[in-house]
Scaffold this active site. Structure first.
Site, PDB file in Angstrom:
ATOM      1  N   PRO A 248      -4.059   0.192  18.832  1.00  0.00           N
ATOM      2  CA  PRO A 248      -3.794  -0.279  17.467  1.00  0.00           C
ATOM      3  C   PRO A 248      -3.951   0.776  16.360  1.00  0.00           C
ATOM      4  O   PRO A 248      -3.660   0.483  15.202  1.00  0.00           O
ATOM      5  CB  PRO A 248      -4.801  -1.419  17.292  1.00  0.00           C
ATOM      6  CG  PRO A 248      -5.850  -1.186  18.304  1.00  0.00           C
ATOM      7  CD  PRO A 248      -5.239  -0.448  19.436  1.00  0.00           C
TER       8      PRO A 248
ATOM      9  N   HIS B 143       0.847  -1.201   0.000  1.00  0.00           N
ATOM     10  CA  HIS B 143       0.000   0.000   0.000  1.00  0.00           C
ATOM     11  C   HIS B 143       0.874   1.238   0.000  1.00  0.00           C
ATOM     12  O   HIS B 143       1.744   1.376   0.850  1.00  0.00           O
ATOM     13  CB  HIS B 143      -0.903   0.014   1.236  1.00  0.00           C
ATOM     14  CG  HIS B 143      -2.089  -0.895   1.102  1.00  0.00           C
ATOM     15  ND1 HIS B 143      -3.252  -0.722   1.811  1.00  0.00           N
ATOM     16  CD2 HIS B 143      -2.291  -1.968   0.305  1.00  0.00           C
ATOM     17  CE1 HIS B 143      -4.123  -1.657   1.459  1.00  0.00           C
ATOM     18  NE2 HIS B 143      -3.554  -2.430   0.559  1.00  0.00           N
TER      19      HIS B 143
ATOM     20  N   TYR C 264      -9.324   5.282   7.714  1.00  0.00           N
ATOM     21  CA  TYR C 264      -9.488   5.598   9.137  1.00  0.00           C
ATOM     22  C   TYR C 264     -10.525   6.702   9.213  1.00  0.00           C
ATOM     23  O   TYR C 264     -10.325   7.776   8.641  1.00  0.00           O
ATOM     24  CB  TYR C 264      -8.172   6.106   9.739  1.00  0.00           C
ATOM     25  CG  TYR C 264      -7.075   5.065   9.848  1.00  0.00           C
ATOM     26  CD1 TYR C 264      -6.866   4.368  11.038  1.00  0.00           C
ATOM     27  CD2 TYR C 264      -6.232   4.782   8.775  1.00  0.00           C
ATOM     28  CE1 TYR C 264      -5.854   3.427  11.164  1.00  0.00           C
ATOM     29  CE2 TYR C 264      -5.209   3.840   8.890  1.00  0.00           C
ATOM     30  CZ  TYR C 264      -5.029   3.161  10.090  1.00  0.00           C
ATOM     31  OH  TYR C 264      -4.030   2.233  10.210  1.00  0.00           O
TER      32      TYR C 264
ATOM     33  N   LYS D  26       1.235  -0.170  15.085  1.00  0.00           N
ATOM     34  CA  LYS D  26       2.654  -0.217  15.456  1.00  0.00           C
ATOM     35  C   LYS D  26       3.071  -1.430  16.289  1.00  0.00           C
ATOM     36  O   LYS D  26       4.267  -1.703  16.417  1.00  0.00           O
ATOM     37  CB  LYS D  26       3.024   1.045  16.263  1.00  0.00           C
ATOM     38  CG  LYS D  26       2.986   2.321  15.452  1.00  0.00           C
ATOM     39  CD  LYS D  26       4.178   2.409  14.530  1.00  0.00           C
ATOM     40  CE  LYS D  26       4.011   3.397  13.418  1.00  0.00           C
ATOM     41  NZ  LYS D  26       4.205   2.891  12.089  1.00  0.00           N
TER      42      LYS D  26
ATOM     43  N   TYR E 147       3.850   6.792  10.094  1.00  0.00           N
ATOM     44  CA  TYR E 147       3.032   5.632   9.722  1.00  0.00           C
ATOM     45  C   TYR E 147       3.877   4.542   9.061  1.00  0.00           C
ATOM     46  O   TYR E 147       3.711   3.355   9.349  1.00  0.00           O
ATOM     47  CB  TYR E 147       1.886   6.068   8.795  1.00  0.00           C
ATOM     48  CG  TYR E 147       0.811   5.012   8.647  1.00  0.00           C
ATOM     49  CD1 TYR E 147      -0.232   4.918   9.570  1.00  0.00           C
ATOM     50  CD2 TYR E 147       0.842   4.087   7.597  1.00  0.00           C
ATOM     51  CE1 TYR E 147      -1.210   3.937   9.455  1.00  0.00           C
ATOM     52  CE2 TYR E 147      -0.127   3.101   7.469  1.00  0.00           C
ATOM     53  CZ  TYR E 147      -1.149   3.039   8.395  1.00  0.00           C
ATOM     54  OH  TYR E 147      -2.124   2.055   8.284  1.00  0.00           O
TER      55      TYR E 147
HETATM   56  P1  RFL Z   1       2.003 -11.923  21.493  1.00  0.00           P
HETATM   57  O1  RFL Z   1       1.551 -11.999  20.077  1.00  0.00           O
HETATM   58  O2  RFL Z   1       1.002 -11.608  22.533  1.00  0.00           O
HETATM   59  O3  RFL Z   1       2.684 -13.341  21.822  1.00  0.00           O
HETATM   60  C1  RFL Z   1       3.056 -13.699  23.131  1.00  0.00           C
HETATM   61  C2  RFL Z   1       3.017 -15.222  23.241  1.00  0.00           C
HETATM   62  O4  RFL Z   1       3.422 -15.605  24.553  1.00  0.00           O
HETATM   63  C3  RFL Z   1       2.560 -16.623  25.019  1.00  0.00           C
HETATM   64  N1  RFL Z   1       2.570 -16.622  26.502  1.00  0.00           N
HETATM   65  C4  RFL Z   1       3.256 -17.517  27.237  1.00  0.00           C
HETATM   66  N2  RFL Z   1       4.045 -18.532  26.901  1.00  0.00           N
HETATM   67  C5  RFL Z   1       4.600 -19.263  27.908  1.00  0.00           C
HETATM   68  N3  RFL Z   1       4.375 -19.003  29.225  1.00  0.00           N
HETATM   69  C6  RFL Z   1       3.595 -17.985  29.608  1.00  0.00           C
HETATM   70  N4  RFL Z   1       3.374 -17.733  30.896  1.00  0.00           N
HETATM   71  C7  RFL Z   1       2.997 -17.175  28.589  1.00  0.00           C
HETATM   72  N5  RFL Z   1       2.178 -16.090  28.602  1.00  0.00           N
HETATM   73  C8  RFL Z   1       1.930 -15.767  27.340  1.00  0.00           C
HETATM   74  C9  RFL Z   1       1.206 -16.266  24.427  1.00  0.00           C
HETATM   75  O5  RFL Z   1       0.342 -17.389  24.375  1.00  0.00           O
HETATM   76  C10 RFL Z   1       1.614 -15.767  23.050  1.00  0.00           C
HETATM   77  O6  RFL Z   1       1.633 -16.804  22.084  1.00  0.00           O
HETATM   78  O7  RFL Z   1       3.210 -10.899  21.674  1.00  0.00           O
HETATM   79  P2  RFL Z   1       4.406 -10.484  20.654  1.00  0.00           P
HETATM   80  O8  RFL Z   1       5.041 -11.717  20.076  1.00  0.00           O
HETATM   81  O9  RFL Z   1       5.210  -9.485  21.398  1.00  0.00           O
HETATM   82  O10 RFL Z   1       3.685  -9.773  19.418  1.00  0.00           O
HETATM   83  C11 RFL Z   1       3.028  -8.545  19.574  1.00  0.00           C
HETATM   84  C12 RFL Z   1       1.827  -8.442  18.631  1.00  0.00           C
HETATM   85  O11 RFL Z   1       1.033  -9.604  18.765  1.00  0.00           O
HETATM   86  C13 RFL Z   1       0.987  -7.193  18.894  1.00  0.00           C
HETATM   87  O12 RFL Z   1       1.800  -6.087  19.195  1.00  0.00           O
HETATM   88  C14 RFL Z   1       0.090  -6.816  17.693  1.00  0.00           C
HETATM   89  O13 RFL Z   1      -0.866  -7.803  17.455  1.00  0.00           O
HETATM   90  C15 RFL Z   1      -0.609  -5.474  17.927  1.00  0.00           C
HETATM   91  N6  RFL Z   1      -1.516  -5.100  16.843  1.00  0.00           N
HETATM   92  C16 RFL Z   1      -1.039  -4.573  15.669  1.00  0.00           C
HETATM   93  N7  RFL Z   1       0.290  -4.420  15.474  1.00  0.00           N
HETATM   94  C17 RFL Z   1       0.770  -3.952  14.276  1.00  0.00           C
HETATM   95  O14 RFL Z   1       2.004  -3.809  14.135  1.00  0.00           O
HETATM   96  N8  RFL Z   1      -0.060  -3.629  13.216  1.00  0.00           N
HETATM   97  C18 RFL Z   1      -1.406  -3.756  13.324  1.00  0.00           C
HETATM   98  O15 RFL Z   1      -2.105  -3.521  12.334  1.00  0.00           O
HETATM   99  C19 RFL Z   1      -1.955  -4.202  14.589  1.00  0.00           C
HETATM  100  N9  RFL Z   1      -3.262  -4.349  14.748  1.00  0.00           N
HETATM  101  C20 RFL Z   1      -2.894  -5.263  16.988  1.00  0.00           C
HETATM  102  C21 RFL Z   1      -3.748  -4.870  15.909  1.00  0.00           C
HETATM  103  C22 RFL Z   1      -3.445  -5.820  18.148  1.00  0.00           C
HETATM  104  C23 RFL Z   1      -4.812  -5.961  18.257  1.00  0.00           C
HETATM  105  N10 RFL Z   1      -5.317  -6.548  19.459  1.00  0.00           N
HETATM  106  C24 RFL Z   1      -6.169  -7.659  19.465  1.00  0.00           C
HETATM  107  C25 RFL Z   1      -4.703  -6.201  20.730  1.00  0.00           C
HETATM  108  C26 RFL Z   1      -5.123  -5.003  16.004  1.00  0.00           C
HETATM  109  C27 RFL Z   1      -5.658  -5.511  17.190  1.00  0.00           C
HETATM  110  C28 RFL Z   1      -7.159  -5.596  17.268  1.00  0.00           C
HETATM  111  C1  PHB Z   2      -5.837  -4.496  10.835  1.00  0.00           C
HETATM  112  O1  PHB Z   2      -5.975  -4.728   9.621  1.00  0.00           O
HETATM  113  O2  PHB Z   2      -6.091  -5.335  11.703  1.00  0.00           O
HETATM  114  C2  PHB Z   2      -5.368  -3.156  11.265  1.00  0.00           C
HETATM  115  C3  PHB Z   2      -4.933  -2.250  10.306  1.00  0.00           C
HETATM  116  C4  PHB Z   2      -4.509  -0.998  10.682  1.00  0.00           C
HETATM  117  C5  PHB Z   2      -4.517  -0.637  12.008  1.00  0.00           C
HETATM  118  C6  PHB Z   2      -4.929  -1.552  12.987  1.00  0.00           C
HETATM  119  C7  PHB Z   2      -5.365  -2.808  12.604  1.00  0.00           C
HETATM  120  O3  PHB Z   2      -4.120   0.612  12.365  1.00  0.00           O
END
Ligand code: RFL
Ligand code: PHB
Length: 392
Positions: free
Chosen positions: A293, A72, A201, A297, A385
């Site tokens: 989110p 994109h 957005y 980031k 961004y």
């Molecule tokens: P994770 O993905 O939470 O993985 C951590 C892992 O550790 C395990 N765990 C354990 N394992 C052993 N012993 C324990 N006691 C444990 N406790 C936990 C868990 O089961 C899990 O498998 O962390 P990590 O690897 O640091 O990754 C971070 C990302 O997952 C997170 O920052 C992103 O998903 C955030 N996020 C977004 N980030 C982006 O860069 N771009 C996006 O577009 C974006 N959109 C989002 C998002 C997060 C969202 N939610 C649900 C919070 C959109 C949403 C809706």
């Molecule tokens: C997503 O596609 O899940 C998404 C995209 C952009 C954002 C957050 C989440 O800023």
């Protein structure tokens, strides 16, 4: 058992770190609390910065992302009934982002880890960290009724916000900075064509909305909702109706709806724990920080922590240098706080805040108008961004 680096958590941070260390000849074992299927069932991030794309390429897992991911070079801001494009490519001198789901990144890393014959213990219960401030760090865990122990040189806490690693640090040794927002995001995944080619957005009197996607036939939409909202109260029809109300008329008209294949509510939080190193224990990714989110980031910050951490360990084993290890926390935090600031700012600009009243919305409208009308302001937004450079 013995390994050089014990990694807690098989999310994107843990899996990427495992691949980077393996590539450099550093032995590692991952302990994950959940099953592999559970990890893959979580629908999360969708937008990757170039820096993250480069790291995935570097560890040899980029092929499917380049084939199926969507590059994109802009996104839209919708407010006051119309849409305004932020041209990332033009404003940043050619930079873009990659739309490719976190689930797919995780799957690609899992496949590569299995192919390399590396050890991952799924369903590791009650993981405990020992002596990370001393000379003989180790981790223990339960598996099929018995307790196991892994001796190691270092422990990488990649276990997310609710993990055991940060919780194992004595309270006096860590400072937490936190802001909880008075709303959440209700997200829906559906096998319908995205409403537009680029993300939208939307700032609306009724609340924020985001139109995103996973592929040309799979959409991801979010709407701001009160934290008290129950998923059971949101039928697909209610969700689509509310989303449509929050979009500009042309976008609302183009929206194609269908049955949801996933629906969830996520709270929004800004959080940083300092420092990120405690002797032989390092925190990385969501274990150390959370962003709302809105700026996409979270996953990208996890990847940049892992880059710094793997470099530090490679220097340690290769050159017997402590420098990267000693600088790990400060180097990460410098980048993290800038992403925290951007995510907080973008969240504040786009959402309805219950206490801000009518003036809040007027001030947001003025700022949005300025943002899309000023090249300088648009450039600041675009630069953040696509992701700030590593040492900015
Ligand atoms: P994770 O993905 O939470 O993985 C951590 C892992 O550790 C395990 N765990 C354990 N394992 C052993 N012993 C324990 N006691 C444990 N406790 C936990 C868990 O089961 C899990 O498998 O962390 P990590 O690897 O640091 O990754 C971070 C990302 O997952 C997170 O920052 C992103 O998903 C955030 N996020 C977004 N980030 C982006 O860069 N771009 C996006 O577009 C974006 N959109 C989002 C998002 C997060 C969202 N939610 C649900 C919070 C959109 C949403 C809706
Ligand atoms: C997503 O596609 O899940 C998404 C995209 C952009 C954002 C957050 C989440 O800023």
């Amino acid at each position: 058992m013995r390994t050089q680096v014990a990694i807690i958590g098989a999310g994107p941070a843990g899996l990427l770190l495992g691949q980077m260390l393996h590539q450099a000849g550093i032995d590692n074992i991952i302990l994950e609390r959940q099953s592999a299927e559970h990890v893959l069932s979580r629908i999360r991030a969708g937008v990757l910065e170039q820096i993250t794309v480069d790291l995935l390429d570097q560890v040899g897992v980029g092929a499917r992302m380049h084939h199926e991911g969507l590059v994109h070079d802009g996104f839209a801001l919708s407010f006051g009934g119309s849409k305004h494009r932020i041209d990332l490519h033009q404003l940043t001198g050619g930079k873009t982002v990659m739309v490719y789901g976190q689930t797919e990144v995780t799957r690609d890393l899992m496949v590569a880890r299995a192919a390399a014959g590396l050890s991952t213990v799924y369903e590791a219960a009650d993981v405990e960290l020992h002596d990370f401030d001393g000379t003989q760090p180790c981790v223990s865990y339960g598996r099929i009724g018995s307790r196991q122990r892994i001796d190691c040189d270092f422990i990488a806490g990649c276990d997310g916000y609710h993990g055991v690693s940060r919780a194992s640090v004595p309270a006096a040794a860590i400072t937490n900075y936190e802001k909880v927002y008075p709303f959440g995001w209700l997200g829906v995944l559906s096998d319908t064509p995205p409403v537009a080619e680029e993300l939208i957005y939307s700032n609306h009197e009724r609340g924020f909305a985001l139109c995103s996607m996973r592929s040309p036939s799979r959409s991801r939409y979010y709407i701001q909702c009160p934290l008290t909202e129950k998923l059971a109260d949101w039928s697909d029809q209610n969700f689509w109706d509310e989303l449509r109300r929050r979009l500009d008329p042309a976008t609302a008209e183009a929206l194609i709806t269908g049955p949801s294949i996933e629906k969830s509510i996520a709270p929004l939080r800004s959080f940083v724990a300092e420092p990120m190193r405690f002797g032989k224990l390092f925190l990385a990714g969501d274990a150390a920080h959370i962003v709302p989110p809105t700026g996409a980031k979270g996953l990208n910050l996890a990847a940049s922590d892992v880059r710094y951490l793997s470099q530090a360990m490679i220097e340690f084993y290769g050159e017997r240098s402590q420098a990267g290890i000693d600088h790990y926390s400060a180097r990460c935090l410098r980048r993290i706080w800038k992403a925290e600031r951007f995510s907080w700012w973008f969240t504040s600009l786009m959402h309805r805040f219950p206490d801000d009243g009518l003036i809040g919305h007027k001030l947001q409208s003025a700022e949005l108008d300025y943002l899309v009308g000023s090249r300088a302001a648009s450039t600041v937004m675009a630069e953040n961004y696509v992701g700030l450079p590593f040492d900015a």
